[in-house]
Design a protein around this motif. Structure first.
Motif, mmCIF file in Angstrom:
data_model
loop_
_atom_site.group_PDB
_atom_site.id
_atom_site.type_symbol
_atom_site.label_atom_id
_atom_site.label_comp_id
_atom_site.label_asym_id
_atom_site.label_seq_id
_atom_site.Cartn_x
_atom_site.Cartn_y
_atom_site.Cartn_z
ATOM 1 N N LEU A 204 0.812 -1.212 0.000
ATOM 2 C CA LEU A 204 0.000 0.000 0.000
ATOM 3 C C LEU A 204 0.848 1.267 0.000
ATOM 4 O O LEU A 204 0.322 2.356 -0.232
ATOM 5 C CB LEU A 204 -0.948 0.012 1.207
ATOM 6 N N THR A 205 2.141 1.160 0.260
ATOM 7 C CA THR A 205 3.001 2.326 0.148
ATOM 8 C C THR A 205 3.718 2.383 -1.199
ATOM 9 O O THR A 205 4.219 3.429 -1.579
ATOM 10 C CB THR A 205 4.058 2.370 1.269
ATOM 11 N N ILE A 206 3.754 1.269 -1.919
ATOM 12 C CA ILE A 206 4.450 1.231 -3.209
ATOM 13 C C ILE A 206 3.489 1.403 -4.388
ATOM 14 O O ILE A 206 3.769 2.157 -5.321
ATOM 15 C CB ILE A 206 5.230 -0.090 -3.354
ATOM 16 N N VAL A 207 2.356 0.726 -4.353
ATOM 17 C CA VAL A 207 1.448 0.710 -5.505
ATOM 18 C C VAL A 207 0.760 2.060 -5.750
ATOM 19 O O VAL A 207 0.696 2.496 -6.913
ATOM 20 C CB VAL A 207 0.424 -0.440 -5.356
ATOM 21 N N PRO A 208 0.225 2.751 -4.752
ATOM 22 C CA PRO A 208 -0.478 4.014 -5.046
ATOM 23 C C PRO A 208 0.361 5.076 -5.764
ATOM 24 O O PRO A 208 -0.153 5.715 -6.689
ATOM 25 C CB PRO A 208 -0.934 4.500 -3.664
ATOM 26 N N PRO A 209 1.647 5.281 -5.418
ATOM 27 C CA PRO A 209 2.408 6.267 -6.201
ATOM 28 C C PRO A 209 2.597 5.853 -7.660
ATOM 29 O O PRO A 209 2.609 6.713 -8.553
ATOM 30 C CB PRO A 209 3.758 6.348 -5.491
#
Length: 65
Positions: free
Chosen positions: A15-20
């Motif tokens: 959830l910290t890698i995919v959204p950006p």
């Protein structure tokens, strides 16, 4: 229990890698990206410390002469 903590940590990291990446590709909005990254950060911070420190305790002790 440790397996559940590892799964929670993995979800938090995702959830910290995919959204950006989705924001870069134009698939999501800025506010949505911030929300999901915040949730991912909290998931990681609440789950990772409980299983990461446990692996450090498994190191064999060395003999001292």
């Amino acid at each position: 229990m440790k397996i559940m903590l590892k799964i929670g940590s993995l979800i938090g990291l995702m959830l910290t890698i995919v959204p950006p990446v989705l924001f870069f590709l134009g698939k999501t909005e800025f506010n949505s990206m911030k929300l999901w990254m915040g949730i991912g950060m909290l998931a990681w911070m609440l789950t990772a410390p409980f299983w990461i420190n446990k692996q450090a305790d498994r190191r064999p002790e060395t003999e001292e002469n």
